[in-house]
Design a protein around this motif. Structure first.
Motif, mmCIF file in Angstrom:
data_model
loop_
_atom_site.group_PDB
_atom_site.id
_atom_site.type_symbol
_atom_site.label_atom_id
_atom_site.label_comp_id
_atom_site.label_asym_id
_atom_site.label_seq_id
_atom_site.Cartn_x
_atom_site.Cartn_y
_atom_site.Cartn_z
ATOM 1 N N VAL A 18 -4.910 -3.138 -10.646
ATOM 2 C CA VAL A 18 -5.174 -2.624 -9.301
ATOM 3 C C VAL A 18 -6.654 -2.762 -8.930
ATOM 4 N N MET A 19 -7.546 -2.398 -9.869
ATOM 5 C CA MET A 19 -8.961 -2.278 -9.507
ATOM 6 C C MET A 19 -9.772 -3.538 -9.757
ATOM 7 N N TRP A 20 -9.480 -4.227 -10.830
ATOM 8 C CA TRP A 20 -10.269 -5.392 -11.214
ATOM 9 C C TRP A 20 -9.350 -6.505 -11.708
ATOM 10 N N PHE A 65 -9.190 5.734 -10.619
ATOM 11 C CA PHE A 65 -8.051 6.233 -9.834
ATOM 12 C C PHE A 65 -7.399 5.020 -9.182
ATOM 13 N N ALA A 66 -6.141 4.807 -9.449
ATOM 14 C CA ALA A 66 -5.493 3.583 -8.947
ATOM 15 C C ALA A 66 -3.992 3.780 -8.775
ATOM 16 N N THR A 67 -3.491 3.277 -7.655
ATOM 17 C CA THR A 67 -2.046 3.259 -7.374
ATOM 18 C C THR A 67 -1.623 1.808 -7.186
ATOM 19 N N LEU A 68 -0.472 1.437 -7.729
ATOM 20 C CA LEU A 68 0.029 0.072 -7.522
ATOM 21 C C LEU A 68 0.049 -0.240 -6.021
ATOM 22 N N GLN A 70 1.937 -1.814 -3.976
ATOM 23 C CA GLN A 70 3.196 -1.619 -3.233
ATOM 24 C C GLN A 70 3.556 -0.144 -3.062
ATOM 25 N N ASN A 71 2.881 0.736 -3.791
ATOM 26 C CA ASN A 71 3.149 2.176 -3.686
ATOM 27 C C ASN A 71 2.011 2.940 -3.007
ATOM 28 N N GLN A 72 0.995 2.239 -2.537
ATOM 29 C CA GLN A 72 -0.128 2.919 -1.882
ATOM 30 C C GLN A 72 0.276 3.412 -0.489
ATOM 31 N N GLY A 73 -0.449 4.436 -0.014
ATOM 32 C CA GLY A 73 -0.223 4.940 1.342
ATOM 33 C C GLY A 73 1.048 5.749 1.492
ATOM 34 N N LYS A 74 1.581 6.243 0.351
ATOM 35 C CA LYS A 74 2.824 7.032 0.405
ATOM 36 C C LYS A 74 2.621 8.439 -0.124
ATOM 37 N N GLY A 75 1.379 8.788 -0.368
ATOM 38 C CA GLY A 75 1.087 10.159 -0.806
ATOM 39 C C GLY A 75 1.039 10.351 -2.314
ATOM 40 N N TYR A 76 1.275 9.298 -3.090
ATOM 41 C CA TYR A 76 1.285 9.473 -4.553
ATOM 42 C C TYR A 76 -0.118 9.761 -5.099
ATOM 43 N N GLY A 77 -1.111 9.046 -4.578
ATOM 44 C CA GLY A 77 -2.486 9.295 -5.019
ATOM 45 C C GLY A 77 -2.906 10.721 -4.685
ATOM 46 N N THR A 78 -2.532 11.179 -3.505
ATOM 47 C CA THR A 78 -2.836 12.555 -3.106
ATOM 48 C C THR A 78 -2.209 13.540 -4.086
ATOM 49 N N ALA A 79 -0.946 13.329 -4.422
ATOM 50 C CA ALA A 79 -0.255 14.240 -5.348
ATOM 51 C C ALA A 79 -0.941 14.229 -6.722
ATOM 52 N N ASN A 99 -17.731 8.590 -8.426
ATOM 53 C CA ASN A 99 -18.359 7.427 -7.790
ATOM 54 C C ASN A 99 -17.274 6.810 -6.907
ATOM 55 N N ALA A 100 -17.380 7.035 -5.613
ATOM 56 C CA ALA A 100 -16.319 6.602 -4.703
ATOM 57 C C ALA A 100 -16.625 5.225 -4.131
ATOM 58 N N ARG A 101 -15.629 4.373 -4.094
ATOM 59 C CA ARG A 101 -15.788 3.153 -3.312
ATOM 60 C C ARG A 101 -16.026 3.615 -1.872
ATOM 61 N N GLN A 102 -17.038 3.022 -1.233
ATOM 62 C CA GLN A 102 -17.486 3.494 0.082
ATOM 63 C C GLN A 102 -16.316 3.666 1.054
ATOM 64 N N GLU A 103 -15.388 2.739 1.033
ATOM 65 C CA GLU A 103 -14.295 2.802 2.017
ATOM 66 C C GLU A 103 -13.309 3.939 1.722
ATOM 67 N N LYS A 104 -13.456 4.580 0.549
ATOM 68 C CA LYS A 104 -12.558 5.682 0.199
ATOM 69 C C LYS A 104 -13.190 7.049 0.446
ATOM 70 N N ALA A 105 -14.428 7.075 0.989
ATOM 71 C CA ALA A 105 -15.126 8.360 1.163
ATOM 72 C C ALA A 105 -14.308 9.326 2.035
ATOM 73 N N PHE A 107 -11.144 9.540 2.368
ATOM 74 C CA PHE A 107 -10.013 10.043 1.576
ATOM 75 C C PHE A 107 -10.450 11.241 0.732
ATOM 76 N N TYR A 108 -11.580 11.105 0.034
ATOM 77 C CA TYR A 108 -12.029 12.180 -0.862
ATOM 78 C C TYR A 108 -12.543 13.394 -0.104
ATOM 79 N N LYS A 109 -13.028 13.192 1.126
ATOM 80 C CA LYS A 109 -13.481 14.345 1.919
ATOM 81 C C LYS A 109 -12.333 15.320 2.133
ATOM 82 N N ARG A 110 -11.132 14.788 2.234
ATOM 83 C CA ARG A 110 -9.979 15.671 2.424
ATOM 84 C C ARG A 110 -9.737 16.590 1.242
ATOM 85 N N PHE A 111 -10.332 16.247 0.089
ATOM 86 C CA PHE A 111 -10.170 17.081 -1.108
ATOM 87 C C PHE A 111 -11.396 17.977 -1.318
#
Ligand SMILES: CC(C)(COP(=O)(O)OP(=O)(O)OC[C@H]1O[C@@H](n2cnc3c(N)ncnc32)[C@H](O)[C@@H]1OP(=O)(O)O)[C@@H](O)C(=O)NCCC(=O)NCCS
Length: 145
Positions: A18-20, A65-68, A70-79, A99-105, A107-111
């Motif tokens: 997923v990441m690299w 932190f990584a989600t496959l 095809q399964n991203q954007g369905k709430g699994y990472g949040t859970a 260390n957040a990837r800039q484009e994910k900032a 997302f993490y603010k919600r936590f």
């Protein structure tokens, strides 16, 4: 859906894919992995999301932190992240950072994590250090009635 603690070894392929994806497996193996706590989210027995927690006294960092895709954007990472935060709070951890990837900032603010001034680049990607206080949720008013 099932979330459980897993071994570092069980995270490696998903981290890499997923990441690299252009790197070899040892690129995503961390020296700290042996002392980390690793959590995996399974769907019908398939590991689809992973995250790892590294405790430093009352602070802890989550990494890898990584989600496959095809399964991203369905709430699994949040859970999974919510599970990690509860686990961390239950261990007495007060501060969580990553260390957040800039484009994910966003997302993490919600936590409850906030961006710090500390930014850097690695592997062609831009990162920002994010941190925040965590605590176990208060019991709902009237929950005992
Ligand atoms: C970051 C990552 C782990 C998040 O995992 P995920 O399973 O996609 O997380 P979620 O589905 O809970 O949330 C992702 C987005 O979908 C949204 N979402 C959550 N539940 C949703 C649902 N049921 N339906 C539609 N969208 C939903 C979230 O609001 C979030 O939106 P945002 O990206 O605009 O903030 C995943 O995107 C990933 O693996 N990315 C590549 C690797 C990476 O960047 N890792 C993090 C490095 S800091």
């Amino acid at each position: 859906m099932q979330i459980k603690e897993i071994t570092a070894r069980e995270t490696w392929q998903l981290r890499r894919d997923v990441m690299w994806p252009e790197q070899s497996i040892n690129y995503v193996q961390l020296p700290e992995d042996e002392s980390g706590q690793h959590f995996g989210l399974y769907l019908s027995g398939e590991l689809v999301s992973v995250v790892s927690l590294f405790v430093e006294g009352e602070r802890a960092q989550f990494r890898k932190f990584a989600t496959l895709p095809q399964n991203q954007g369905k709430g699994y990472g949040t859970a999974l992240l919510q599970h990690l935060i509860l686990q961390a709070a239950a261990q007495g951890i007060k501060q969580l950072w990553c260390n957040a990837r800039q484009e994910k900032a966003g997302f993490y603010k919600r936590f409850g994590l906030q961006e710090t001034n500390h930014t850097f680049g690695k592997g062609g990607k831009d990162y920002v250090v994010m941190e925040g206080s965590i605590r176990l949720p208060e019991p709902a008013v009237g929950a005992a009635e």
